[in-house]
Design a protein around this motif. Structure first.
Motif, short mmCIF file in Angstrom:
data_model
loop_
_atom_site.label_atom_id
_atom_site.label_comp_id
_atom_site.label_asym_id
_atom_site.label_seq_id
_atom_site.Cartn_x
_atom_site.Cartn_y
_atom_site.Cartn_z
N SER A 123 -8.62 4.00 -6.20
CA SER A 123 -8.29 3.86 -4.78
C SER A 123 -6.78 3.83 -4.64
CB SER A 123 -8.89 2.57 -4.21
OG SER A 123 -8.52 2.40 -2.86
N ARG A 124 -6.25 4.82 -3.94
CA ARG A 124 -4.81 4.85 -3.70
C ARG A 124 -4.44 5.88 -2.65
NH1 ARG A 124 -3.94 6.20 -9.79
NH2 ARG A 124 -4.20 4.01 -9.69
N VAL A 125 -3.21 5.80 -2.20
CA VAL A 125 -2.68 6.79 -1.27
C VAL A 125 -1.98 7.84 -2.11
CG1 VAL A 125 -1.05 7.20 0.61
CG2 VAL A 125 -2.45 5.13 0.60
N GLU B 30 -9.28 9.92 3.40
CA GLU B 30 -8.83 9.56 4.75
C GLU B 30 -7.48 10.22 4.95
OE1 GLU B 30 -9.74 5.46 6.33
OE2 GLU B 30 -9.80 5.12 4.16
N GLN C 108 -3.90 11.70 6.75
CA GLN C 108 -2.76 11.08 7.41
C GLN C 108 -3.03 10.75 8.88
OE1 GLN C 108 1.34 12.54 6.69
NE2 GLN C 108 1.18 13.31 8.77
N LEU D 93 -4.87 7.63 9.01
CA LEU D 93 -4.06 6.50 8.57
C LEU D 93 -3.00 6.12 9.60
CD1 LEU D 93 -3.45 7.54 4.86
CD2 LEU D 93 -5.05 5.81 5.69
N HIS E 95 -13.04 11.05 8.32
CA HIS E 95 -12.69 11.10 6.90
C HIS E 95 -13.62 12.10 6.23
CE1 HIS E 95 -15.70 7.84 7.21
NE2 HIS E 95 -16.14 8.31 6.07
N PRO F 224 -0.01 12.25 3.64
CA PRO F 224 -0.77 11.63 2.55
C PRO F 224 -2.22 11.40 2.93
CG PRO F 224 0.48 9.95 3.69
CD PRO F 224 0.84 11.26 4.34
N TYR F 225 -3.00 11.12 1.89
CA TYR F 225 -4.41 10.77 2.03
C TYR F 225 -4.63 9.44 1.33
CZ TYR F 225 -5.46 15.78 2.80
OH TYR F 225 -5.52 17.07 3.27
N HIS F 226 -5.47 8.60 1.89
CA HIS F 226 -5.99 7.47 1.13
C HIS F 226 -7.29 7.97 0.53
CE1 HIS F 226 -8.44 3.80 0.48
NE2 HIS F 226 -7.32 3.47 -0.12
N GLU G 103 -10.54 7.28 -2.22
CA GLU G 103 -11.33 6.42 -3.09
C GLU G 103 -12.30 7.29 -3.87
OE1 GLU G 103 -13.29 3.56 -0.57
OE2 GLU G 103 -11.48 2.32 -0.45
#
Length: 183
Positions: free
Chosen positions: A11-13, A36, A38, A41, A48, A82-84, A86
């Motif tokens: 899990s990260r951006v 998810e 930008q 976010l 998503h 960016p995307y988050h 998981e």
């Protein structure tokens, strides 16, 4: 698409969706990734993307913001980061509970091409795909294939997405103008 809960493994951006797609392939992930973008976010826009994997190879895609699946979902999800992200691991039985929906199916290399713009990752993914999986061939040098044209048309028809990009660009321009001392 209803996805079962699984074990969170990543899990990260990220700035580039290539990283989680490559991680899923490297780990031979059976499960799914939740992207998810930008606009979700930063702009509180809904939506998503979910991409399912079996042994690291993408099988299905769905985008909640437009309620579309398959290649159309990848077109809806394909936007600047960016995307988050998981990555969630499931066992085969749990993944089978999602079902095999033809309207959600994506060829193995398509997420790497459409989301990450990475032909090498797409080729690696195609090689990892089981022999019984349909694999697409790269577009001819004569121009884009029909699915690329459809993705562009779908993007251009989505006025909400275009408006969100315009608003984001205006906000960024205003922030930079203030930062540089312009009125």
């Amino acid at each position: 698409m209803n996805v079962p809960e699984g074990r969170l493994v990543h899990s990260r951006v990220v700035a580039d969706p290539r990283d989680p797609l490559a991680a899923a392939l490297d780990r031979s992930l059976t499960g799914y990734a939740v992207f998810e973008p930008q606009e979700t976010l930063l702009l509180d826009a809904g939506g998503h993307g979910i991409v399912t994997f079996r042994d690291g190879v993408p099988e299905q895609a769905y985008y909640t913001g437009t309620d579309r699946g398959g290649p159309s979902a990848l077109a809806d999800l394909g936007m600047p980061g960016p995307y988050h992200v998981e990555l969630v691991a499931l066992d085969d039985t749990a993944l089978d509970q999602i079902g095999d929906h033809a309207e959600l199916a994506v060829p193995p290399g398509m997420p790497a091409e459409r989301l990450a713009g990475d032909p090498a990752l797409a080729a690696s993914t195609r090689r990892a795909a089981p022999a019984d999986r349909e694999t697409e061939t790269p577009a001819d040098d004569d121009g884009p294939d029909r699915s690329d044209a459809g993705a562009v048309e779908a993007f251009l028809d989505d006025e909400a997405k275009i408006d969100a990009i315009k608003q984001q660009a205006r906000a960024e321009a205003k922030r930079r103008a203030e930062e540089w001392g312009f009125d």
